[in-house]
Scaffold this motif. Structure first.
Motif, PDB file in Angstrom:
ATOM      1  N   SER A 232       0.834  -1.204   0.000  1.00 58.28           N
ATOM      2  CA  SER A 232       0.000   0.000   0.000  1.00 58.28           C
ATOM      3  C   SER A 232       0.872   1.258   0.000  1.00 58.28           C
ATOM      4  N   THR A 233       0.224   2.413   0.092  1.00 61.22           N
ATOM      5  CA  THR A 233       0.939   3.689   0.088  1.00 61.22           C
ATOM      6  C   THR A 233       1.237   4.187   1.505  1.00 61.22           C
ATOM      7  N   LEU A 234       0.997   3.369   2.509  1.00 68.66           N
ATOM      8  CA  LEU A 234       1.255   3.780   3.883  1.00 68.66           C
ATOM      9  C   LEU A 234       2.752   4.008   4.119  1.00 68.66           C
ATOM     10  N   GLU A 235       3.075   4.908   5.051  1.00 68.53           N
ATOM     11  CA  GLU A 235       4.463   5.197   5.379  1.00 68.53           C
ATOM     12  C   GLU A 235       4.679   5.126   6.891  1.00 68.53           C
ATOM     13  N   PRO A 236       4.591   3.930   7.463  1.00 69.03           N
ATOM     14  CA  PRO A 236       4.795   3.789   8.912  1.00 69.03           C
ATOM     15  C   PRO A 236       6.267   3.929   9.280  1.00 69.03           C
ATOM     16  N   ASN A 274      -6.969   5.522   9.371  1.00 70.34           N
ATOM     17  CA  ASN A 274      -8.240   5.084   8.775  1.00 70.34           C
ATOM     18  C   ASN A 274      -8.009   4.039   7.689  1.00 70.34           C
ATOM     19  N   LYS A 275      -6.936   4.199   6.907  1.00 73.01           N
ATOM     20  CA  LYS A 275      -6.634   3.209   5.866  1.00 73.01           C
ATOM     21  C   LYS A 275      -6.336   1.841   6.495  1.00 73.01           C
ATOM     22  N   VAL A 276      -5.643   1.848   7.621  1.00 74.35           N
ATOM     23  CA  VAL A 276      -5.340   0.592   8.310  1.00 74.35           C
ATOM     24  C   VAL A 276      -6.624  -0.038   8.826  1.00 74.35           C
ATOM     25  N   LYS A 277      -7.469   0.748   9.470  1.00 74.37           N
ATOM     26  CA  LYS A 277      -8.710   0.221  10.046  1.00 74.37           C
ATOM     27  C   LYS A 277      -9.615  -0.383   8.969  1.00 74.37           C
ATOM     28  N   GLN A 278      -9.615   0.199   7.791  1.00 71.04           N
ATOM     29  CA  GLN A 278     -10.430  -0.330   6.694  1.00 71.04           C
ATOM     30  C   GLN A 278      -9.929  -1.687   6.207  1.00 71.04           C
ATOM     31  N   ALA A 279      -8.614  -1.936   6.369  1.00 74.82           N
ATOM     32  CA  ALA A 279      -8.015  -3.176   5.848  1.00 74.82           C
ATOM     33  C   ALA A 279      -7.948  -4.288   6.880  1.00 74.82           C
ATOM     34  N   VAL A 280      -8.250  -3.984   8.137  1.00 72.76           N
ATOM     35  CA  VAL A 280      -8.121  -4.979   9.203  1.00 72.76           C
ATOM     36  C   VAL A 280      -9.212  -6.045   9.070  1.00 72.76           C
ATOM     37  N   PRO A 281      -8.856  -7.338   9.200  1.00 72.32           N
ATOM     38  CA  PRO A 281      -9.865  -8.404   9.169  1.00 72.32           C
ATOM     39  C   PRO A 281     -10.908  -8.211  10.277  1.00 72.32           C
TER      40      PRO A 281
END
Length: 437
Positions: A232-236, A274-281
């Motif tokens: 993804s485009t996340l930058e942790p 929010n992007k992480v929360k949307q992808a969480v099982p």
């Protein structure tokens, strides 16, 4: 004899009688505490000319890391050689004395809204020089790199008392060989680092920590989630997996836990959360910490490592720290093995590892025999994964049995050549590095 000779040669130097340490080793018959570079130079010249061996340390938090000697002739402690030498907030560069406590440097820089982008183990005990000499780093290595990425220059005293400078005091310094990397991680075996110039970063406007907990039977979902996030485009700044036993200590929930750190302006941090929360099982749980709370969590995590400053209350109960390097996704295999080891043996095992850099930090706690068996089991699985396992902290009697650095690499002759060239009389930290260098 060494004590009286040193007091005669250096009447103004802080000198104390030492002792033999049979538990962790790496002590000294005489302890010296220089407060100036001139005193460091004079002491090393004395040791070099009189055939004395020297153990180098900061505050002693890493005294259980490497080495096969109970005691050297002299223990050189830089714990009183402290302070900021130069700080250029506009250039985002700081030069500091090696014995400066790491947490004190961070507190000083925080007043200027800046930081050293390293998160070593035990920052409240470690010195800046010790962090650099051991190349220590933590979960945020994923986003910010290691010491080799932020050290701009060093001042080093060779075993014969010669002073050299490596690198420079500016960010754009590309002339010649990068000699900094020769000393970073060398465990004080080829020179005493006295000054460090570091590249700084601004403190983030906002920091958050997203916890995602998975059930034991959902590890396939965990793996799939990790792979998707890296595409993804996340930058942790950190993407850390925490074993159930450690998660219980840190969060109160004995479950596989992912800790994902974001640092940026608030709008960017919230967007990534929010992007992480949307992808969480659906079966996984999510919780979020912000700002000061995140710092408190990272401090607790960094404090799980065993320290050379703390003597055990029960010598039958041994605490050992390991650093394991594997390919990123194989972090899960290593920590699964840690859970299996705890189930099979009478041990307590804590572990965490970064999917962004492939480094795992594992703590074993139990009897000597069980610990030795567990190390062998971990090294066996790591070898199958084409990784490596270094024993960072372990009592001296086990260091004499277990090769803490692992097998000698094919390039070992280069290490031997460097040691022989710089320290032919083997004055500094003998036996504390790979292959007994």
């Amino acid at each position: 004899m060494v004590l009286s000779d040193l007091k005669f040669a250096f009447p103004d130097l802080a000198i104390e009688p030492g002792s033999i340490d049979s538990w962790l080793g790496n002590s000294g018959h005489v302890h010296v505490y220089p407060t100036s570079e001139k005193e460091v130079v004079g002491l090393l010249k004395f040791a070099h000319d009189h055939g004395k061996t020297v153990s180098v340390q900061g505050n002693g938090s890493k005294r259980g890391f490497g080495g096969l000697k109970e005691s050297y002739d002299v223990l050189l402690s830089l714990s009183k050689y402290t302070g900021v030498i130069e700080h250029s907030p506009g250039d985002m560069v700081v030069t500091v004395k090696a014995g400066t406590p790491f947490h004190e440097l961070q507190a000083y820089l925080a007043k200027h809204q800046q930081q050293v982008s390293l998160d070593p183990a035990m920052p409240h005990l470690s010195t800046v020089g010790g962090v650099i000499a051991s190349n220590d780093s933590g979960p945020k290595r994923m986003g910010y790199g290691s010491a080799r990425d932020i050290v701009l220059g060093l001042k080093v005293v060779y075993p014969d008392g010669t002073i050299i400078r490596t690198g420079g005091k500016v960010v754009k310094n590309v002339a010649g060989y990068d000699m900094n990397k020769l000393f970073i991680g060398s465990m004080g075996t080829i020179g005493v680092i006295t000054e460090i110039t570091l590249k700084l970063r601004p403190l983030p406007k906002c920091e958050s920590l997203v916890f995602i907990t998975f059930q034991d039977n959902r590890l396939d979902e965990l793996r799939s989630f990790v792979v998707k996030q890296f595409d993804s485009t996340l930058e942790p700044t950190a993407f850390e997996l925490i074993s159930p036993s450690l998660a219980e200590q840190l969060t109160g929930r004995k479950q596989w836990t992912l800790a994902i750190s974001f640092e940026d302006v608030e709008s960017s941090v919230i967007y990534q959360e929010n992007k992480v929360k949307q992808a969480v099982p659906k079966e996984a749980d999510v919780s979020i910490l912000r700002n000061e709370e995140t710092g408190e969590f990272w401090n607790r995590l960094s404090s799980i490592s065993p320290s050379g400053q703390k003597e055990p209350s029960d010598v039958a109960e041994i605490r050992v720290g390991l650093k394991i390097g594997v390919k990123n996704i194989d972090v899960l295999h290593v920590l699964e093995e840690c859970v299996d080891i705890q189930d099979r043996h009478n041990l307590v095992v804590y572990g965490h590892g970064g999917f962004g850099h492939g480094l795992c930090h594992v703590v074993l706690q139990g009897t000597g025999g069980e610990v030795e068996t567990a190390i062998q089991a971990l090294r066996s699985i790591v070898q199958k994964l084409n990784g490596y396992a270094i024993v960072k902290h372990i009592p001296l009697f086990l260091r004499k049995i277990i090769h803490v650095w692992g097998d000698k690499p094919d390039s070992f002759f280069l290490f031997e050549g460097i040691k022989a060239s710089i320290d032919p009389r083997r004055v500094l930290n003998e036996t504390r590095f790979i292959g007994g260098i």
